[in-house]
Design a protein around this motif. Structure first.
Motif, PDB file in Angstrom:
ATOM      1  N   THR A 112       0.700  -1.072  -0.019  1.00  0.00           N
ATOM      2  CA  THR A 112      -0.137   0.026  -0.043  1.00  0.00           C
ATOM      3  C   THR A 112       0.694   1.114  -0.083  1.00  0.00           C
ATOM      4  O   THR A 112       0.608   2.286  -0.655  1.00  0.00           O
ATOM      5  CB  THR A 112      -0.967  -0.084   1.463  1.00  0.00           C
ATOM      6  OG1 THR A 112      -1.855  -1.156   1.131  1.00  0.00           O
ATOM      7  CG2 THR A 112      -1.821   1.260   1.304  1.00  0.00           C
ATOM      8  N   ARG A 113       1.997   1.283   0.698  1.00  0.00           N
ATOM      9  CA  ARG A 113       2.927   2.076   0.720  1.00  0.00           C
ATOM     10  C   ARG A 113       3.934   2.274  -0.408  1.00  0.00           C
ATOM     11  O   ARG A 113       4.323   3.031  -0.939  1.00  0.00           O
ATOM     12  CB  ARG A 113       3.720   2.179   1.949  1.00  0.00           C
ATOM     13  CG  ARG A 113       2.860   2.268   3.238  1.00  0.00           C
ATOM     14  CD  ARG A 113       3.531   2.082   4.634  1.00  0.00           C
ATOM     15  NE  ARG A 113       4.785   2.778   4.457  1.00  0.00           N
ATOM     16  CZ  ARG A 113       5.576   3.103   5.750  1.00  0.00           C
ATOM     17  NH1 ARG A 113       5.133   2.690   6.877  1.00  0.00           N
ATOM     18  NH2 ARG A 113       6.752   3.724   5.579  1.00  0.00           N
ATOM     19  N   GLU A 114       4.166   1.206  -0.764  1.00  0.00           N
ATOM     20  CA  GLU A 114       5.283   1.209  -2.128  1.00  0.00           C
ATOM     21  C   GLU A 114       4.701   0.524  -3.275  1.00  0.00           C
ATOM     22  O   GLU A 114       4.932  -0.859  -3.479  1.00  0.00           O
ATOM     23  CB  GLU A 114       6.434  -0.090  -1.557  1.00  0.00           C
ATOM     24  CG  GLU A 114       7.123   0.628  -0.065  1.00  0.00           C
ATOM     25  CD  GLU A 114       7.984   1.802  -0.546  1.00  0.00           C
ATOM     26  OE1 GLU A 114       8.338   2.071  -1.755  1.00  0.00           O
ATOM     27  OE2 GLU A 114       8.566   2.452   0.557  1.00  0.00           O
ATOM     28  N   PHE A 287      10.169  -1.764   7.350  1.00  0.00           N
ATOM     29  CA  PHE A 287       8.817  -1.950   7.489  1.00  0.00           C
ATOM     30  C   PHE A 287       8.350  -2.812   8.547  1.00  0.00           C
ATOM     31  O   PHE A 287       7.336  -2.714   9.225  1.00  0.00           O
ATOM     32  CB  PHE A 287       8.213  -1.996   6.233  1.00  0.00           C
ATOM     33  CG  PHE A 287       6.493  -1.943   6.231  1.00  0.00           C
ATOM     34  CD1 PHE A 287       6.029  -0.664   6.614  1.00  0.00           C
ATOM     35  CD2 PHE A 287       5.802  -2.849   6.294  1.00  0.00           C
ATOM     36  CE1 PHE A 287       4.634  -0.705   6.534  1.00  0.00           C
ATOM     37  CE2 PHE A 287       4.483  -3.177   6.372  1.00  0.00           C
ATOM     38  CZ  PHE A 287       3.616  -1.727   6.774  1.00  0.00           C
ATOM     39  N   GLU A 292       3.086  -0.262  12.434  1.00  0.00           N
ATOM     40  CA  GLU A 292       1.884  -0.514  11.566  1.00  0.00           C
ATOM     41  C   GLU A 292       2.122  -2.036  11.010  1.00  0.00           C
ATOM     42  O   GLU A 292       1.162  -2.736  10.987  1.00  0.00           O
ATOM     43  CB  GLU A 292       2.482   0.469  10.233  1.00  0.00           C
ATOM     44  CG  GLU A 292       1.019   0.307   9.081  1.00  0.00           C
ATOM     45  CD  GLU A 292       1.541   1.218   7.855  1.00  0.00           C
ATOM     46  OE1 GLU A 292       0.487   0.885   6.988  1.00  0.00           O
ATOM     47  OE2 GLU A 292       2.366   1.960   8.031  1.00  0.00           O
TER      48      GLU A 292
END
Length: 329
Positions: A112-114, A287, A292
């Motif tokens: 979702t971030r990358e 991550f 998170e």
């Protein structure tokens, strides 16, 4: 000197015989012998000699085995780097079977971030992690920490401390017993995920720590299927406590009161050293240690697949194997 010749020799050195290397490559033994013979002639070194039922590497053979593995790994990295130059970066992930079934929520949160990252997940035994990283068949591994003697070239960080409990149907004869000795479980039917049992994680780790040698083991296509069978009264299973929170609350499963449980297991995210690992793999490793990522793992359930990750199915220089900062769940 060709990559195919190096691959043949490195496999002979790693597996200890021409026959085993040929089986790994799915070629004939003479084909491996010809490849190794070409290297011997070019380098002017026997590389290895027969010793009993195995082989012994010459000093030159030991050097070539180490350098050859590095060369093959760099060739594979170059192939993937070129392939990714015009599109998404690809991260090759190796994880033990039970860990792979829990990684989905973490990987979805990461992608979702990358967004420009493609993930390929391949199950592998924990004992193979160091070799997979060194030979660049994996960019990152999730599960047990690689062997201590290999940590000079590997960067590893803990990302999840999990608790494992032994569960069964409420109707199981042991459901109401207290302080059950581990040895009493040898006579029970154990329900596990895909074989072989990995002694570095899950049920295999519990068996190794307690010395329990179960007489009856039922292997299922996944750990989620093993849990479903436990709920149906077919036996007992070891699982992450958070993955069966709802079932325990509804009492469709109960946690057996076995001495030494919950079993605490620490999962690690490991890559090559900072100067050798792909940047995308390092980003995923960082991550994995965030709040998170831990929240995603805690909320996920066994068998949850990632929408963005898929099994690794591709042709490379090598055949495929086959596959915590604070208190977590």
């Amino acid at each position: 000197m060709t990559l195919a010749q190096l691959q043949s020799f490195v496999l002979v050195a790693r597996l200890g015989s021409v026959k085993a290397a040929a089986a790994e490559l799915e070629v004939t033994e003479p084909a491996v012998s010809v490849a190794v013979g070409a290297l011997r002639r070019e380098l002017g070194d026997e590389l290895f000699v027969r010793a009993g039922r195995g082989i012994a590497l010459t000093p030159g053979g030991r050097r070539l085995a180490a350098l050859g593995a590095e060369i093959l790994g760099l060739a594979e990295q170059a192939r993937r780097s070129v392939a990714a130059a015009g599109g998404q970066a690809r991260i090759e992930i190796a994880a033990t079977g039970v860990v792979a079934e829990h990684l989905g929520p973490l990987l979805d949160a990461f992608t979702t971030r990358e967004a420009a990252v493609e993930l390929a997940v391949e199950p592998a035994p924990g004992a193979a992690f160091a070799d997979l990283l060194d030979q660049r068949r994996a960019d990152i591994t999730f599960g047990p920490r690689p062997a201590l003697d290999r940590l000079a070239t590997i960067a590893t960080v803990p990302f999840l401390r999990c608790r494992r409990v032994i569960v069964a149907s409420p109707a199981h004869p042991l459901a109401r017993r207290r302080s059950i000795p581990p040895a009493a479980l040898e006579r029970e039917r154990w329900l596990v995920g895909p074989p072989p049992i990995d002694p570095t994680t899950g049920a295999g780790l519990w068996f190794a720590r307690t010395g329990v040698a179960p007489r009856d083991v039922g292997a299922y296509s996944s750990h989620a299927a093993a849990l479903a069978a436990a709920g149906a009264g077919e036996g007992i299973a070891l699982t992450l406590s958070h993955s069966v929170h709802d079932e325990l609350r509804r009492r469709s499963l109960v946690a057996l009161d076995v001495r030494g449980t919950p079993l605490v297991e620490l999962w690690h995210a490991s890559t090559l050293g900072l100067d050798r690992a792909p940047p995308a793999a390092l980003a995923l490793q960082r991550f994995a240690t965030t709040a998170e990522a831990m929240q995603a793992m805690s909320a996920g359930r066994v068998g949850t697949a990632s929408a963005r990750a898929r099994p690794a199915v591709h042709v490379t220089l090598w055949r495929s194997v086959g596959g915590r900062p604070s208190e977590g769940p």
